[in-house]
Design a protein around this motif. Structure first.
Motif, short mmCIF file in Angstrom:
data_model
loop_
_atom_site.label_atom_id
_atom_site.label_comp_id
_atom_site.label_asym_id
_atom_site.label_seq_id
_atom_site.Cartn_x
_atom_site.Cartn_y
_atom_site.Cartn_z
N CYS A 1 34.78 12.54 -24.70
CA CYS A 1 35.62 11.62 -24.05
C CYS A 1 36.98 11.93 -23.54
CB CYS A 1 35.99 10.47 -25.12
SG CYS A 1 37.28 9.10 -24.93
N ASP B 1 39.64 10.75 -23.72
CA ASP B 1 40.96 10.77 -24.79
C ASP B 1 40.57 12.02 -25.75
OD1 ASP B 1 43.10 10.60 -26.51
OD2 ASP B 1 42.80 8.23 -26.80
N GLY C 1 41.35 9.42 -30.99
CA GLY C 1 41.69 8.76 -29.88
C GLY C 1 42.48 7.43 -30.22
N GLY D 1 42.48 4.26 -28.71
CA GLY D 1 41.90 2.91 -28.40
C GLY D 1 41.46 2.54 -29.75
N SER D 2 40.95 3.39 -30.63
CA SER D 2 40.32 2.91 -31.74
C SER D 2 41.56 2.93 -32.92
CB SER D 2 39.33 3.89 -32.16
OG SER D 2 39.45 5.15 -32.39
N PRO E 1 37.82 -0.87 -29.51
CA PRO E 1 37.78 0.43 -30.01
C PRO E 1 36.51 1.31 -29.56
CG PRO E 1 37.42 -0.75 -31.77
CD PRO E 1 37.79 -1.71 -30.42
N CYS E 2 35.94 0.74 -28.21
CA CYS E 2 34.64 1.42 -27.86
C CYS E 2 33.34 1.28 -28.73
CB CYS E 2 35.05 2.63 -27.39
SG CYS E 2 36.01 2.97 -25.97
N CYS F 1 35.48 5.53 -33.42
CA CYS F 1 34.57 5.02 -32.42
C CYS F 1 33.36 5.83 -32.34
CB CYS F 1 35.44 5.18 -30.83
SG CYS F 1 35.98 6.97 -30.84
N VAL G 1 32.85 8.25 -30.45
CA VAL G 1 33.26 9.67 -30.38
C VAL G 1 34.27 10.02 -31.47
CG1 VAL G 1 34.27 11.35 -28.69
CG2 VAL G 1 33.28 9.15 -27.80
N ARG H 1 35.09 12.57 -33.83
CA ARG H 1 34.77 14.04 -33.82
C ARG H 1 35.60 14.78 -35.10
NH1 ARG H 1 37.66 12.96 -27.87
NH2 ARG H 1 38.58 11.23 -29.33
N LYS I 1 38.22 -1.23 -20.26
CA LYS I 1 37.47 -1.56 -21.23
C LYS I 1 38.30 -2.35 -22.03
CE LYS I 1 38.90 2.31 -24.43
NZ LYS I 1 39.37 2.23 -25.63
N GLY J 1 34.47 5.93 -23.78
CA GLY J 1 34.02 6.93 -24.37
C GLY J 1 32.88 7.73 -23.64
S1 SF4 Z 1 38.49 4.68 -28.73
FE1 SF4 Z 1 37.29 6.71 -28.87
S2 SF4 Z 1 35.68 6.46 -27.23
FE2 SF4 Z 1 37.04 4.98 -26.86
S3 SF4 Z 1 38.54 6.03 -25.30
FE3 SF4 Z 1 39.33 6.27 -27.53
S4 SF4 Z 1 38.50 8.14 -28.20
FE4 SF4 Z 1 37.44 7.68 -26.34
#
Ligand code: SF4
Lengths: 280, 182
Positions: free
Chosen positions: A66, A68, A146, A148-149, A182-183, A270, A272, A274, B101, B125
């Motif tokens: 990803c 991010d 990341g 977003g989440s 959060p994807c 998400c 992703v 990691r 998104k 992602g």
């Molecule tokens: S929430 Fe996760 S998958 Fe989505 S952009 Fe952020 S790090 Fe990437």
């Protein structure tokens, strides 16, 4: 007493930053593969198929999974018989992050002040968590997170009388409010107990545990299963486009708390999710 | 899957429906938080924009740095909601498509209906996968913003899903309802 040169810490962190961003852990990839098989909506299946192709491509082409590449969360479990030599430990951690994010062509996503902003340009400082444990080893975990989440995460100081239903309702409310942001499919880390701050840390640590393992206390292992089922019944689905797969894992961590409280924190992650560790 | 081109003409935009999977090819622009702020400030001050917004498509992305010999790094979408405050102003100037998104505000959806604009979801992602669709990447302005600089991308067959169409239908609502009613 065992001496460890902080240079070694720097080198390990540099590598862990790069590897964590290129290779998803196998518990996550296995769960995604399984959800792909079980999903029956055409669009949901398509999306999961692309998500699987994405992590496969990332691995083979060595491109970050990803864009991010996150705040670098670094956890050090330090054996009490270890003595660090050769410099400052925190500096070594940040040197490792700086080198890893540069060498790995990872995105620099840190601002030096939360309000005044300003990119630090090298993805430092790391979010460093240290813990003193038994023995003479050091466990280093790097978990790029990341936002977003992370931005969809919440904490609530529940009352003891809210009981188990209070916890379930709160977790589901957080998922509802997160929706497509959060994807999804998500990984959900839940912390229960401790103080306000320890509770949030528990939720973050819950995200480090592989999702194919369960809480050691059967009561919470059952709660993990039940919450995962309920979350997947919301219908949010992959990317929020509708489907069976809203989350691929729920991990709960708990600790003792005060007679008057029952804090609950939900750290959203998400597909992703990691993390990579090494013991030296 | 339907193939569409950027710049995106009004007629094609209006023909797209929430839930459609499309493959987008052509020239699009990248911009996110700081870039949007600058464009809107420029418009407020009556200044020219560095790009022509007419029928344009903007991708909300902040990629990882490109390795030597590569066009772009990992390049998935960022959360669109943070651009909500700026999007209607840009639609007024001709913006035809947005790629990101996550949910959009009511104001954004209203403006989309008014100006005939479409909101596409790229898979959050899936930065590695999406990077493969980018064939050219040219910085246009705001290069001091690093990962947030305004760039022009040439994309080929970029896989997208129409999330909110120009009539205001929202896949985040209907997709879920369809699933729950099954
Ligand atoms: S929430 Fe996760 S998958 Fe989505 S952009 Fe952020 S790090 Fe990437």
């Amino acid at each position: 007493m065992r001496e460890i040169d902080v240079k070694l810490i720097k080198e390990k962190i540099e590598n862990l930053c790069i590897e964590a961003n290129l290779y998803l852990p196998s518990d996550i990839t296995k769960a995604l593969d399984l959800c792909y098989k079980n999903e029956d909506g055409a669009l949901a299946k398509d999306i999961l198929g692309d998500i699987i192709e994405n992590y496969t491509l990332a691995e083979s082409h060595k491109i970050p999974v990803c864009q991010d590449t996150g705040l670098a969360c670094v956890f050090l479990e330090i054996g009490q018989d270890v003595h660090f030599v050769g410099g400052d430990l925190t500096d070594a951690v940040n040197d490792g992050v700086r080198a890893g994010y540069e060498k790995g062509y990872l995105r620099k996503s840190v601002v030096c002040d939360p309000v005044l902003r300003g990119n630090t340009g090298d993805n430092t400082p790391a979010m460093l968590y240290t813990e003193i444990v038994k023995g003479d080893k050091v466990k280093i975990t790097v978990a790029p997170k990341g936002f977003g989440s992370e931005n969809m995460s919440q904490i609530k100081m529940l009352k003891p009388s809210d009981g188990i239903d209070g916890i379930k309702n709160f977790v589901l409310k957080v998922i509802e409010e997160a929706g497509p942001n959060p994807c999804p499919p998500m990984v959900v880390g839940v912390g229960i107990g401790g103080t306000f701050d320890k509770c949030a840390l528990l939720a973050k640590k819950a995200l480090l545990r592989p999702i194919d393992t369960e809480n050691q206390i059967p009561f919470y292992a059952d709660l993990e299963k039940e919450l995962l089922e309920k979350i997947n019944k919301t219908g949010i689905g992959p990317q929020g486009f509708g489907g069976k797969t809203t989350a691929i894992g729920v991990n709960i961590e708990t600790m003792p708390t005060h007679i008057a409280g029952m804090p609950c924190a939900v750290n959203i992650s998400c597909h992703v999710t990691r993390h990579k560790f090494e013991v030296i | 899957m339907k193939r569409i081109n950027a710049p995106l003409d009004r007629e094609t935009a209006l023909s797209l429906k929430a839930g459609d999977r499309v493959l987008l090819s052509g020239y699009i622009y990248t911009s996110r938080d700081a870039g949007h702020k600058r464009m809107c400030e420029a418009l407020q001050n009556g200044e020219e924009l560095p790009i022509d917004l007419n029928d344009s498509v903007i991708y909300y992305v902040g990629p990882t740095p490109a390795k030597q010999g590569e066009v772009i790094g990992s390049a998935g979408p960022t959360t669109s909601g943070r651009m909500d405050a700026y999007a209607p102003t840009l639609m007024e100037k001709g913006l035809r498509g947005m790629i990101g998104k996550g949910e959009r505000s009511l104001e954004v959806v209203k403006a989309m209906q008014k100006y005939g604009c479409v909101y596409f979801g790229a898979i959050g992602g899936a930065g590695a996968l999406l990077s493969q669709c980018v064939k050219e990447n040219t910085p246009i302005a705001y290069e001091d913003l690093g990962a947030e600089a305004l760039c022009r991308l040439y994309v080929e067959d970029m896989p997208l899903t129409v999330v909110i169409d120009a009539s205001g239908n929202n896949l985040y609502k209907t997709g879920r309802e369809n699933y729950l009613n099954k």
